[in-house]
Design an enzyme around this catalytic site. Structure first.
Site, PDB file in Angstrom:
ATOM      1  N   GLY A 114       6.909  11.119  -3.467  1.00  0.00           N
ATOM      2  CA  GLY A 114       7.678  10.176  -3.641  1.00  0.00           C
ATOM      3  C   GLY A 114       8.246   9.975  -4.915  1.00  0.00           C
ATOM      4  O   GLY A 114       7.466  10.303  -6.445  1.00  0.00           O
TER       5      GLY A 114
ATOM      6  N   ARG B 135       8.980  17.017   0.447  1.00  0.00           N
ATOM      7  CA  ARG B 135       7.657  17.037   1.560  1.00  0.00           C
ATOM      8  C   ARG B 135       7.308  18.526   1.879  1.00  0.00           C
ATOM      9  O   ARG B 135       8.367  19.554   2.065  1.00  0.00           O
ATOM     10  CB  ARG B 135       9.137  16.506   3.070  1.00  0.00           C
ATOM     11  CG  ARG B 135       8.365  15.367   2.469  1.00  0.00           C
ATOM     12  CD  ARG B 135       8.498  14.392   3.778  1.00  0.00           C
ATOM     13  NE  ARG B 135       8.973  13.028   4.079  1.00  0.00           N
ATOM     14  CZ  ARG B 135       9.336  12.236   4.645  1.00  0.00           C
ATOM     15  NH1 ARG B 135      10.002  12.697   6.217  1.00  0.00           N
ATOM     16  NH2 ARG B 135      10.261  11.168   4.893  1.00  0.00           N
TER      17      ARG B 135
ATOM     18  N   ASP C 120      -1.278  11.212  -2.500  1.00  0.00           N
ATOM     19  CA  ASP C 120      -2.234  11.064  -2.261  1.00  0.00           C
ATOM     20  C   ASP C 120      -1.860  12.681  -0.746  1.00  0.00           C
ATOM     21  O   ASP C 120      -2.587  13.694  -0.706  1.00  0.00           O
ATOM     22  CB  ASP C 120      -2.657  10.557  -0.816  1.00  0.00           C
ATOM     23  CG  ASP C 120      -3.325  11.401   0.911  1.00  0.00           C
ATOM     24  OD1 ASP C 120      -4.325  11.034  -0.165  1.00  0.00           O
ATOM     25  OD2 ASP C 120      -2.931  11.262   1.696  1.00  0.00           O
TER      26      ASP C 120
ATOM     27  N   THR D 186       3.015   7.556  -8.720  1.00  0.00           N
ATOM     28  CA  THR D 186       3.237   7.030  -7.409  1.00  0.00           C
ATOM     29  C   THR D 186       3.899   5.493  -7.773  1.00  0.00           C
ATOM     30  O   THR D 186       2.830   5.118  -8.659  1.00  0.00           O
ATOM     31  CB  THR D 186       2.308   7.320  -6.166  1.00  0.00           C
ATOM     32  OG1 THR D 186       3.525   5.940  -5.332  1.00  0.00           O
ATOM     33  CG2 THR D 186       1.482   6.503  -6.697  1.00  0.00           C
TER      34      THR D 186
ATOM     35  N   ASP E 127       3.559   2.553  -5.798  1.00  0.00           N
ATOM     36  CA  ASP E 127       2.673   1.801  -5.405  1.00  0.00           C
ATOM     37  C   ASP E 127       1.797   1.415  -5.593  1.00  0.00           C
ATOM     38  O   ASP E 127       0.738   0.505  -5.403  1.00  0.00           O
ATOM     39  CB  ASP E 127       2.426   2.897  -3.899  1.00  0.00           C
ATOM     40  CG  ASP E 127       3.832   2.603  -3.259  1.00  0.00           C
ATOM     41  OD1 ASP E 127       4.994   2.013  -3.203  1.00  0.00           O
ATOM     42  OD2 ASP E 127       3.928   3.602  -2.099  1.00  0.00           O
TER      43      ASP E 127
ATOM     44  N   ASP F 252      -1.757   2.783  -5.553  1.00  0.00           N
ATOM     45  CA  ASP F 252      -2.262   3.214  -3.692  1.00  0.00           C
ATOM     46  C   ASP F 252      -3.399   4.086  -3.720  1.00  0.00           C
ATOM     47  O   ASP F 252      -3.891   4.376  -2.842  1.00  0.00           O
ATOM     48  CB  ASP F 252      -1.537   2.625  -2.806  1.00  0.00           C
ATOM     49  CG  ASP F 252      -0.415   3.480  -2.371  1.00  0.00           C
ATOM     50  OD1 ASP F 252      -0.606   4.609  -3.452  1.00  0.00           O
ATOM     51  OD2 ASP F 252      -0.182   3.779  -1.550  1.00  0.00           O
TER      52      ASP F 252
ATOM     53  N   ARG G 195       3.779  -0.263   1.415  1.00  0.00           N
ATOM     54  CA  ARG G 195       3.456   0.141   2.497  1.00  0.00           C
ATOM     55  C   ARG G 195       1.842  -0.415   3.174  1.00  0.00           C
ATOM     56  O   ARG G 195       1.745  -1.358   3.924  1.00  0.00           O
ATOM     57  CB  ARG G 195       3.560   1.415   2.611  1.00  0.00           C
ATOM     58  CG  ARG G 195       4.275   1.831   4.251  1.00  0.00           C
ATOM     59  CD  ARG G 195       4.682   2.960   5.102  1.00  0.00           C
ATOM     60  NE  ARG G 195       5.929   3.262   3.735  1.00  0.00           N
ATOM     61  CZ  ARG G 195       6.998   3.162   4.573  1.00  0.00           C
ATOM     62  NH1 ARG G 195       7.417   2.683   5.368  1.00  0.00           N
ATOM     63  NH2 ARG G 195       8.694   3.406   3.928  1.00  0.00           N
TER      64      ARG G 195
END
Lengths: 322, 322, 322, 322
Positions: free
Chosen positions: B11, B72, B103, B125, B127, B129, B171
Site C-alpha cells: 500500500g 501486488r 511486510d 506504511t 499502519d 505495524d 487491521r
C-alpha cells in the site's frame, strides 16, 4: 426595535458562526441587543435564550459547527409550537428574528412572519440547494473539504492503477459533486439532476486505459445511489479495480473558507438591516454578486435551485482523451 | 558498487517519494547511479526499470503516493519470480536494492538477499505495524489526516448532540486509532489489541450525558469490526444518536508531514550507506530516535510490533468526568 | 486550425496549471494539438516550445506555480520581439495562442493579434486587479492563504494581548486585504484605494480596549506602505503592543482552491472555443457568474478594476463595539 | 492535596491548550479541583484565578494559543513577587502548580518549589530549545507551519527560477530550520549552532545551476541574522535572483498537530501524577519516547539542549548534485 434574536437550524454548515457573529455585531453596533437561541426552534419553544455580548462572538468566525447548536424540531410546523415560540420571544422582549439554515428554517421564519413576527432567513447549508441564491453558507468549505479528500485519493489511485468512486454529499443537488469533481480532475461526475448510463461510463474508463490512463476518479453525489451499489453495478461492466470512499460527515464541519466567511458576514449584516427596516418574511441570497431578499413564500413554493449543468459538459470536455 | 535500485511495494504511504528521493540523491551524490523500478516486484520481474536523474526527484518530496507506483505481486514468493527478478537486476547492472514498503516488501528483500543479491527494507506504511521501528514512513501523516477529519466531525457532533463512530485504518494495529483518538479528544478508543465491553462503553456515554456532555466521538480501528456493525451493537444498549463515518482511503494519501519527510529522508540515506558497506538482508528502523538496522529474518519471524497500550489508559484518564 | 499554443507570464498564481490543463485537454479533445511555451514571452522568442500530450497534464490540476514557468521579458514590447515570436509560432505550426497572466500578458496577446496572430488572455494573478472580470485565477487561493496566516496570528494576538499588523499583497488593489480581513475578523483594514486616518485607527483600538478587547488585527495592503512603517507611525499615537508580520511570497504559491481550479478550467476551455471560432484580441473574464470576452484594447486602455469598497464599510460595521 | 493550579507563561505554542486540558481532566478525574491562572505569573500575583470545570476544556484540544493567556512578568524573579504569588495560591486553596512554558516558566516553578510550594514545568515552546526533553510542545506544529510555507514558496521559486531565503524562528536553536529545511527539500540550511561560509553557499548555488537546477531554497534560522542582511551578503557573491520571506509569528499559532497534542496530553497527565506523589521542582520531558522528570535546577543550570547536527550533514548529502 430593541432586541433581535438569532438561531441556527437544520444541518450545521461551516460559516454559520460567522453569520451569528455578523448579526450580533451589527445589532450591537446599532445600539440594539442581540439574543441567541440555542438548539434552533426546539430551543425557541423551550426558552433556551440568552443575551449575546460583543465579546461572546470574538474568536468564533473561524469555527465550524454552530455555537447556537441545532436540532430537529418538526413540532414547529404546528400552530401550538409557533404560538409557544412567539410567547417566548415576547417574554424575552425580542422584536425580530434571524434564522440561519435550509428549507425547514425558512418554513419556520415564514410561519413566524405570518403570525406577525418578522423573521428573515439566511441560507446556510453545505448542499447549495436553496432557491434564490447562487451560493449558500457552507458550500464553498464543503467543496474544498471534498476536494482535499479527492486529492488524497488520487495519490493512491495513481500509485495503484485503480478507479475510486468517491461519494460526496448532495441528496437533491449535484453542486458539491460538480465543483469538487471538476476541481479534482474527476474522470466522471454523476449527479441526481441527470441520469447516467453505466455502459458509457465503462466505455469511457476503457477508452482512458487504451490511452494510457490506468487510474481514475468517479465523483458520485449520494442522491444518485450509494457508492458501494454503484461500484457493484460498474463491476458488471468490466474489471476496473474499483475502490469506494464515502466522505460522509467530514464535509459538514471544519474551518470555513474565506468565501464562506465573507458571504456569511454579508448575509448576517444584511439580515439585520432588513429587520431594522421593518421587513420580514424574506429569504436572503446572493445573485450575481449582489445581495438580494426574496419573498420567502415564493422562494419556498415557486422557485427552484438551478444546478449549473454546463459544468457537467465542461468536465466531459476536459476528461476525454482522443 | 555502481548502480543501486529502488522500488516501492504494498500500500502506498505519504513519504514514500521522500524516501525515493533520498535514496536517489545519496546514490548520485556518491557518484553512483540510481535506478527506479516501477510497480514494485511486478515491475522488477517485468523489467520496468529506468535510470533516475538528479532532477527527476526534484519537487517530489512533498507528494503523496509513490512516483514508482506499486502493485501486488504474490508471484514473487516463488523461486521462479525471484530468479527472474535477479536476472533483470543483472541485465540493468544493478548491484543492490532498496525496498520501501511493509511486510511483503521485506519478504521480497529477504528472498533476494538469500539468493546473494543485497537488499534492505525501509518501513513504509501508514499502519505503523512493522516490528523493529518505533515509527513507519506515512504513519504521522495518516494520523494527522484522521485527526483533521475528527476535528471536522466534532463540529457536527457538538452542534447536534450526537455520538460519532469514526472508523480509522488499522487491521492489526491500533496505532492510528490511539494517536488520532487522543489528539482528537475521543471519548472512547477501540483497538484490535484489546477487547471491548459494550456495556462499559454505553455506561461511559451515559455518564458523560449525566455530566452535561451530550456529544461524543468513538474512534474505532477497522481491525475490530466495521463502524456500522459497531453502531448497531451500541444502539442495543441505549439511544446515543450515533452516526458513522468511515475515513477509508483518504488516510493513505496527501502531502506528507514534516516528521514523515524527515524520517523518510533519514531512512533512504541510511539504506544507501548500508548497501555501500556491502550489507543486505536488513530492516531499517528508528528506535529511540536512533537509526537501526536489524536482521530482516528476525524482524519478520521473531519480532513483533508493540502498540503503546499505555495510551489507551491515558485516554481513559483524560475523558472521564466525575 | 491545427495547433494552439499556451504560455504563462508575469507572477505565478495558483490555478495557472489548471488553466494550462484545461486548454490542453480541450484542444486535444477537439482533435487539435496543444503546444506549451516555457518561460512566457521570453521562451516564445527563444523557441522553447514543446508538444503537450494528454498525459502531461494529468495530475497537475492541484499544483501551485506554473508547469510552463514564467519570466519577465520587457523586450516583447518591441516590434523585433513580436516578429521574432510570430516567426517561432509559425515555425512550430502554431495557429493561435492562449496567454495566462496579468497586464503584461494581455499587452503581449494584443500585440500578436494586431500583427494578425490571434491570441486571447486569461486573467491569472493573485491580486484580482484585472479589469473586466470579477475574479482572477489565483485570488481565492491567495485570500485563503492570507486568512490561514491571520487565523494563526490571532491565536498569538489573543494569548498575548497584542495588536498585529499583517501586511498582505496588493500593490494597487485592496482585494486580498478586504477579503482576508473580513474573513479573518480584522479590526481594521487599510487599502490603497482609500486613505487612512491614523488618529481614527488609534481611537478605534483604544475604544476596543475600553470594551475589553485587548488584542487586535490590522490587515494592511502592501500598496499603502510597509507594515513596519505603519507600526512605527501607529506607535506615535499610543502603546498598542504592535507586532508586524509580512506574509510575502507565501501568498503566491500553494495548492489552488476549488474555486480557483473551477474558474481556471472554465477560462481555459472558453479560450480554446473562442480561438476555434477564429476570434482573438480578447480578454476572458467572469462577470456575474457568466463567462465573458471583452475587446482586449478596451480592457487595457479604458476599463478599470473596481474594488468592492462596500466591504470596507461592512468590516467597520462588524468590528465596532459600543 | 485538593486543588492543583495551572498557568501558561512565555511565548504561546500550539498544544498548550491540550496540556491545560490534560492537567484539568486528570485532576478532575482524580476527584480533585483544577484552577486556571490567567496571564502567567502576572495573573498569579494579581489573583486572576478561576476554577476550571470539566466542560471548560471541552473543545479546546485543537486550538492554538493559550486559553489561559500569557504575559511577560520579570517581577516574578523577585522575592516579593514570589511571596505574593504563594499568598494568592494559599488564598485560593491551591496546593500545587503546573507551569507550561520555557526557560522563564521553569525559573518560576523552581522559585515556588524552593519556597516550599511544589511546582513542575512542562516544556512548551515552538523552538525546541529546552534541555532534558527531545521535543517540546509546539515544535512539531511550528515545523509543519514553516514547511507549508516553504512548499508554497517552492512553487514560485521553481516557476521563476529564483532563490528564496526563508527566515524561520529559532534564536538559539536551529531545530525548526533543520526539520523544516530537510522536509522542504532546502538546498542550504543555516543555523546558529554552526558557522556558515558565504563563498561555499554561493559555490553550491552555482554548482546547482550548472546541473540544471536554477531555483533554490535557503532556510535560515533567525538567530544567525536577518534574511534581508543574508540576501544582501549573498548578492555580493553573484546574481542569484534572491527573494526574502520572513515567516514570523505565523509559526507560533495554528491548530496543533497530532504529535503535539499527544505529547501535550502525556505531559499534562504526568505532571499531575508527580504532584499527587508530592513531588515538585521537576522539569518534565520526553526522552527516547519515555516520559522523564529531571531536577529542574539541573535542567536550568547544568543541562543543555542538543540540536541534532547530523541533520545538517544529511541535508548536505541529499542536496548535492554531481
Amino acid at each position: 426595535m430593541k432586541r433581535i434574536g438569532i438561531l441556527t437550524s437544520g444541518g450545521d454548515a461551516p460559516g454559520m458562526n460567522a453569520s451569528v457573529r455578523a448579526v450580533a455585531r451589527r445589532v450591537i453596533g446599532e445600539g440594539l441587543e442581540a439574543y441567541g437561541i440555542n438548539y434552533g426552534f426546539a430551543g425557541l419553544v423551550a426558552g433556551d435564550i440568552h443575551k449575546i455580548e460583543y465579546a461572546d462572538v470574538d474568536d468564533v468566525i473561524q469555527r465550524g459547527g454552530t455555537m447556537l447548536y441545532s436540532a430537529r424540531y418538526p413540532e414547529f410546523a404546528t400552530a401550538e409550537g409557533q404560538l409557544k415560540g412567539i410567547e417566548q420571544l415576547k417574554k424575552f422582549g425580542i422584536d425580530a428574528l434571524v434564522v440561519i439554515g435550509g428549507d425547514g428554517s425558512y418554513h419556520g421564519a415564514l410561519a413566524l412572519t405570518k403570525r406577525g413576527f418578522n423573521a428573515v432567513g439566511i441560507p446556510g447549508t453545505i448542499d447549495n440547494d436553496i432557491p434564490d441564491t447562487d451560493f449558500t453558507v457552507g458550500f464553498d468549505t464543503a467543496v474544498n473539504t471534498a476536494l482535499d479528500a479527492i486529492d488524497r485519493i488520487r495519490d493512491t489511485a495513481r500509485s495503484h492503477q485503480r478507479t475510486f468512486i468517491v461519494e460526496v454529499m448532495g441528496r437533491n443537488a449535484g453542486d458539491i459533486a460538480l465543483w469538487s469533481g471538476i476541481a479534482g480532475g474527476a474522470d466522471i461526475i454523476v449527479i441526481p439532476e441527470k441520469g447516467y448510463n453505466m455502459q458509457e461510463i465503462a466505455d469511457k474508463l476503457n477508452n482512458n486505459r487504451e490511452h494510457g490512463k490506468d487510474s481514475g476518479i468517479i465523483v458520485l453525489a449520494e442522491g444518485v445511489m450509494g457508492a458501494s451499489d454503484f461500484a457493484a453495478e460498474l463491476d458488471t461492466y468490466g474489471n476496473f479495480e474499483t475502490r469506494v470512499t464515502i466522505l460522509g460527515h467530514t464535509q459538514r464541519g471544519g474551518v470555513p473558507t474565506a468565501k464562506d466567511r465573507v458571504l456569511a458576514s454579508r448575509f448576517g449584516d444584511y439580515a439585520v438591516q432588513l429587520l431594522m427596516e421593518g421587513k420580514g418574511g424574506l429569504a436572503i441570497g446572493i445573485q450575481n454578486n449582489e445581495l438580494v431578499a426574496e419573498d420567502i413564500v415564493a422562494t419556498l413554493e415557486e422557485h427552484k435551485h438551478h444546478t449549473d449543468l454546463s459544468l457537467l459538459d465542461l468536465n466531459a470536455r476536459l476528461s476525454t482523451p482522443r
